[in-house]
Design a protein around this motif. Structure first.
Motif, PDB file in Angstrom:
ATOM      1  N   TRP A 158      -3.865   5.636   6.858  1.00  0.00           N
ATOM      2  CA  TRP A 158      -4.695   6.513   6.040  1.00  0.00           C
ATOM      3  C   TRP A 158      -5.176   7.662   6.937  1.00  0.00           C
ATOM      4  O   TRP A 158      -5.617   7.433   8.070  1.00  0.00           O
ATOM      5  N   ILE A 191       0.830  -1.214   0.000  1.00  0.00           N
ATOM      6  CA  ILE A 191       0.000   0.000   0.000  1.00  0.00           C
ATOM      7  C   ILE A 191       0.860   1.257   0.000  1.00  0.00           C
ATOM      8  O   ILE A 191       0.458   2.296  -0.545  1.00  0.00           O
ATOM      9  N   GLU A 194      -9.161  -2.197   0.322  1.00  0.00           N
ATOM     10  CA  GLU A 194      -7.796  -2.051  -0.171  1.00  0.00           C
ATOM     11  C   GLU A 194      -6.857  -3.033   0.523  1.00  0.00           C
ATOM     12  O   GLU A 194      -5.957  -3.601  -0.107  1.00  0.00           O
ATOM     13  N   ARG A 248     -13.775   1.426   2.358  1.00  0.00           N
ATOM     14  CA  ARG A 248     -12.817   1.589   1.269  1.00  0.00           C
ATOM     15  C   ARG A 248     -11.434   1.070   1.654  1.00  0.00           C
ATOM     16  O   ARG A 248     -10.778   0.340   0.900  1.00  0.00           O
ATOM     17  N   CYS A 249     -10.978   1.419   2.854  1.00  0.00           N
ATOM     18  CA  CYS A 249      -9.645   1.007   3.302  1.00  0.00           C
ATOM     19  C   CYS A 249      -9.581  -0.501   3.547  1.00  0.00           C
ATOM     20  O   CYS A 249      -8.572  -1.145   3.243  1.00  0.00           O
ATOM     21  N   GLN A 292      -7.551  -6.501  -1.026  1.00  0.00           N
ATOM     22  CA  GLN A 292      -6.956  -6.616  -2.352  1.00  0.00           C
ATOM     23  C   GLN A 292      -5.441  -6.757  -2.272  1.00  0.00           C
ATOM     24  O   GLN A 292      -4.835  -7.532  -3.023  1.00  0.00           O
TER      25      GLN A 292
END
Length: 321
Positions: free
Chosen positions: A32, A27, A58, A54-55, A61
């Motif tokens: 964040w 990342i 991420e 969202r985080c 993924q």
């Protein structure tokens, strides 16, 4: 972990969520941070929930990408292990034959080794597995008759230096088709003695390695086998089965024979092994004799065997043997 913090004289809360250590390199940050840009606590809560989703996506993924790369790297290391084995043994043919022989021996031993302590597994000075107990036969053939016939084919073909690996390739293909991976951990782990970096954990990575291992064994095309040997030995190989008009066929079952005398010769051999539990040398000798007899006369009913057949010249036990 996520939370909201105040920054300096800003009227707005700021969202902050720590990036897990295992994905920070992917990342590219340790956390964040983002202004929620509202003083309304209800709106701030909704924005914070959206940012968490969202985080989190991420992170997922990134982890999936790491796993995919690890699997791809594992396949590269597996192929490197095969290459190193080919260098050590002189050819890729011989490199593939070795794990095929290990696989065949391990699976066949499991058929008769139920409940036996298999002991620690070493490849040279490399410990690859703690002591284990073989509680079940490794899945492959569905019944004892099929196993007995497979053993017979292996005894006839394997270890003769002509087409070593042909019968065991059939076994590798069956295990691959049935996705039998974890029971053959010991055999797959042999490749780590050649390439210690080859990962066999976690389970998801091991299954990828084991599937690739079996596929390379089952689909390899040997260059050292005599031309058309697979066709000549079909259905052991992958070619069309030849018509064997001259081979003696098993005699039909005759109702006048009962008990052991009504068994096929291959069945009687296995019954003798199971009931008498003879030594390994006696078993090997008996299997060789039975294999030659079946090659000459077929898998006949035991009660139909006569002295003339047993004393036939060239047969084990015959006058010219």
């Amino acid at each position: 972990m996520s939370h909201s913090v105040k920054r300096g004289k800003s009227r707005f809360e700021q969202f902050r969520m720590i990036v897990p250590e295992d994905v920070r390199e992917v990342i590219g940050k340790t956390a964040w941070t983002e202004s929620l840009r509202t003083t309304d606590p209800f709106v701030a809560r909704e924005k914070r929930a959206e940012l968490i989703i969202r985080c989190t996506a991420e992170i997922r993924q990134a982890r999936e990408g790491i796993v995919d790369r690890a699997k791809a790297d594992a396949i590269v290391l597996l192929d490197r292990a095969f290459s190193l084995l080919a260098q050590a043994r002189g050819t890729m043919d011989r490199a593939v034959q070795l794990p095929l022989q290990l696989l065949g021996s391990f699976v066949l031993d499991s058929w008769v080794g139920t409940g036996r302590d298999m002991g620690a597994q070493w490849w040279g000075d490399f410990l690859v597995r703690e002591p284990v107990t073989s509680d079940e036969a490794i899945p492959s053939f569905d019944n004892e008759r099929e196993r007995a016939m497979y053993r017979l084919r292996a005894n006839l073909v394997e270890g003769r230096g002509i087409a070593d690996g042909l019968v065991y390739q059939e076994l590798a293909a069956i295990l691959l088709d049935r996705r039998v991976f974890h029971p053959i951990w010991c055999v797959v782990s042999y490749m780590r003695s050649l390439e210690p970096r080859l990962p066999l954990a976690p389970d998801a990575t091991y299954e990828v390695v084991a599937e690739a291992f079996l596929r390379r064994l089952a689909e390899y095309r040997f260059e050292s086998w005599p031309e058309n040997v697979a066709d000549a030995l079909a259905p052991l190989g992958r070619g069309a089965a030849p018509v064997l008009t001259s081979r003696p066929q098993p005699a039909p079952v005759e109702m006048r024979y009962q008990g052991l005398l009504a068994m096929r010769l291959s069945e009687g051999l296995q019954y003798w092994i199971d009931q008498r539990r003879p030594g390994e040398s006696a078993v090997n000798e008996a299997r060789r004799g039975v294999a030659r007899y079946i090659a000459l006369f077929g898998d006949v009913i035991i009660g139909t065997i006569n002295r003339a057949q047993v004393n036939r010249p060239g047969f084990v036990g015959g006058s010219n043997s």
